[in-house]
Design a protein around this motif. Structure first.
Motif, PDB file in Angstrom:
ATOM      1  N   LEU A  38      -5.585 100.584  22.998  1.00 23.73           N
ATOM      2  CA  LEU A  38      -5.375  99.584  22.228  1.00 23.73           C
ATOM      3  C   LEU A  38      -5.743  97.742  22.631  1.00 23.73           C
ATOM      4  CD1 LEU A  38      -1.655 100.412  20.745  1.00 23.73           C
ATOM      5  CD2 LEU A  38      -4.344 100.335  19.937  1.00 23.73           C
ATOM      6  N   ASP A  39      -5.877  98.646  24.311  1.00 27.86           N
ATOM      7  CA  ASP A  39      -6.096  97.336  24.826  1.00 27.86           C
ATOM      8  C   ASP A  39      -5.264  96.740  24.891  1.00 27.86           C
ATOM      9  OD1 ASP A  39      -7.975  96.086  26.357  1.00 27.86           O
ATOM     10  OD2 ASP A  39      -9.550  95.257  24.834  1.00 27.86           O
ATOM     11  N   LYS A  40      -3.940  96.796  25.075  1.00 29.70           N
ATOM     12  CA  LYS A  40      -3.145  95.842  25.318  1.00 29.70           C
ATOM     13  C   LYS A  40      -1.729  96.439  26.629  1.00 29.70           C
ATOM     14  CE  LYS A  40       1.006  93.778  22.462  1.00 29.70           C
ATOM     15  NZ  LYS A  40       1.661  94.274  23.315  1.00 29.70           N
ATOM     16  N   HIS A  41      -1.688  95.170  27.401  1.00 30.97           N
ATOM     17  CA  HIS A  41      -1.802  95.724  28.548  1.00 30.97           C
ATOM     18  C   HIS A  41      -0.484  94.837  29.172  1.00 30.97           C
ATOM     19  CE1 HIS A  41      -5.238  97.723  29.045  1.00 30.97           C
ATOM     20  NE2 HIS A  41      -6.011  96.935  28.369  1.00 30.97           N
ATOM     21  N   ASP A  42       0.319  93.749  28.670  1.00 32.48           N
ATOM     22  CA  ASP A  42       1.360  93.161  28.543  1.00 32.48           C
ATOM     23  C   ASP A  42       2.827  93.014  28.785  1.00 32.48           C
ATOM     24  OD1 ASP A  42       0.884  92.730  25.625  1.00 32.48           O
ATOM     25  OD2 ASP A  42       1.462  90.931  25.390  1.00 32.48           O
ATOM     26  N   THR A  43       2.838  94.619  27.574  1.00 35.97           N
ATOM     27  CA  THR A  43       4.433  94.839  28.684  1.00 35.97           C
ATOM     28  C   THR A  43       4.248  95.888  28.810  1.00 35.97           C
ATOM     29  OG1 THR A  43       3.706  95.798  26.544  1.00 35.97           O
ATOM     30  CG2 THR A  43       4.630  94.025  25.933  1.00 35.97           C
ATOM     31  N   ILE A  44       3.366  96.163  29.224  1.00 40.09           N
ATOM     32  CA  ILE A  44       3.568  98.093  30.155  1.00 40.09           C
ATOM     33  C   ILE A  44       4.076  97.755  31.530  1.00 40.09           C
ATOM     34  CG2 ILE A  44       0.942  98.324  31.922  1.00 40.09           C
ATOM     35  CD1 ILE A  44       2.494 101.132  29.295  1.00 40.09           C
ATOM     36  N   GLY A  45       4.311  96.532  31.943  1.00 42.55           N
ATOM     37  CA  GLY A  45       4.992  96.254  33.467  1.00 42.55           C
ATOM     38  C   GLY A  45       6.406  96.072  33.228  1.00 42.55           C
ATOM     39  N   ILE A  46       6.775  96.061  31.993  1.00 41.29           N
ATOM     40  CA  ILE A  46       7.848  95.738  31.942  1.00 41.29           C
ATOM     41  C   ILE A  46       8.341  97.487  31.903  1.00 41.29           C
ATOM     42  CG2 ILE A  46      10.132  94.763  29.842  1.00 41.29           C
ATOM     43  CD1 ILE A  46       8.116  93.207  28.598  1.00 41.29           C
ATOM     44  N   ASP A  47       8.117  98.488  31.226  1.00 41.08           N
ATOM     45  CA  ASP A  47       7.858  99.841  31.485  1.00 41.08           C
ATOM     46  C   ASP A  47       8.340  99.866  32.293  1.00 41.08           C
ATOM     47  OD1 ASP A  47       7.820 100.934  28.599  1.00 41.08           O
ATOM     48  OD2 ASP A  47       6.493 100.221  28.572  1.00 41.08           O
TER      49      ASP A  47
END
Length: 343
Positions: free
Chosen positions: A73-82
């Motif tokens: 999905l080329d979405k990387h701005d929340t994976i760091g929260i995980d």
């Protein structure tokens, strides 16, 4: 031939660090003694010298194959929260206060904007946990990772006065299990998720009536893991002793709940006492996954479970609500063989 021609762009690394500095700065605590860019991070322990027996607790983890969805999905701005959540929740369920966090990103190609986006998520997770992001490492490893892929892991250190550690030693029959709602799948079981659902953009970018939401399947699956640090602190501040605690991660109910029990105690949980999010029903139906396997793999809507004395239940529930989380009275502790019964 030089390092850049070999696949490692040092200048891109400098740019990535520059882009992430503002996100890192937003996580700072007064105890942090160093700036980003040095060879290590320093954290003063002076504030905690009043504890009877200050004890460090630590946790380390990664995000796992949930990262594959971020790639598609080329979405990387929340994976760091995980990444932060997987570490600090473990510390918190031992009674610890997460103090600082370090991340490690290994990638095939350093794209500064993408790296900064990942770190923005890490910083958000640290803010939710009141933890300082005091350092990290970005390793560009061409030939080891594909140019559009990366791995993300983290390490957290917290502190607790030894007398306040949550150990399960005082657990007894009659104590009540109070859980907190998850935000969905969190960061475990994604190898099964990727086997059940097509990881194509066409599938992930669709909405589905059974999800009972305007979110697409991809957005639902990328929903970041809940961070329970403030909720657990709220229970403690309310004067409630948490006798035992379990972070429901990989292994679901059957593996994680016994970890909070002492010998001679048995957890009995009512399956109708909490809300199972629609994504779990969709996953079970589409993948023909048995109920036992679902509860043995996923959190099923409950991300953290505490055990408190019966007389403290109302105060614990109110404290969880005041922290913005949803509480569930799940069941109770009974005398018996160490383990769990779902009924």
């Amino acid at each position: 031939m030089d390092y850049k021609k070999a696949g490692v762009d040092i200048e891109a690394g400098y740019k990535a660090v520059d882009l992430m500095k503002e996100h890192i700065a937003s996580t700072m605590r007064p105890e942090v003694l160093t700036d980003i860019g040095g060879f290590s991070g320093a954290f003063s322990m002076k504030k905690f010298m009043g504890m009877e027996e200050p004890t460090l607790v630590s946790g380390t983890d990664g995000v796992g194959t949930k990262l594959k969805l971020a790639f598609v999905l080329d979405k990387h701005d929340t994976i760091g929260i995980d990444c932060v959540a997987m570490c600090v929740n473990d510390i918190a369920c031992a009674g610890g206060e997460p103090l600082f966090f370090l991340d490690y990103i290994a990638c095939g190609k350093n794209e500064p904007e993408k790296i900064a986006s990942i770190v923005r998520g890490v910083a958000e997770g640290c803010r939710q946990a009141d933890s300082a992001l005091i350092g990290g490492e970005t390793a560009e490893m061409p030939g080891f990772y594909s140019v559009d892929e990366y791995d993300l892991a983290g390490f957290s250190v917290g502190i607790v006065d030894r007398k306040d550690m949550i150990t399960g030693k005082e657990l007894k029959a009659g104590d009540v299990l109070v859980g907190m709602a998850s935000s969905g799948i969190h960061s475990n079981g994604y190898s099964l998720v990727r086997s059940v659902f097509s990881m194509s953009p066409a599938t992930l970018n669709q909405t589905y009536e059974c999800l009972e939401s305007d979110l697409t399947l991809g957005e639902t699956l990328l929903t970041p893991t809940k961070i329970y640090v403030k909720a657990l602190r709220s229970i403690k501040d309310a004067g409630v002793k948490i006798k035992a605690c379990s972070h429901i991660t990989g292994g679901g109910f059957y593996e994680n709940i016994p970890r909070m029990l002492k010998e001679g105690t048995h957890a009995v949980i009512d399956k109708n006492s909490f809300v199972v999010p629609p994504i779990f029903r969709m996953l079970a139906n589409d993948g023909n996954v048995s109920e036992k396997s679902m509860f043995n793999t996923y959190n099923m809507g409950v991300g953290m479970i505490t055990a408190v004395a019966k007389e403290d239940v109302d105060k614990a529930v109110d404290a969880i609500k005041s922290a913005g989380e949803t509480p569930y009275i799940l069941g109770e502790i009974k005398a018996g063989e160490k383990g769990i019964t779902l009924c």
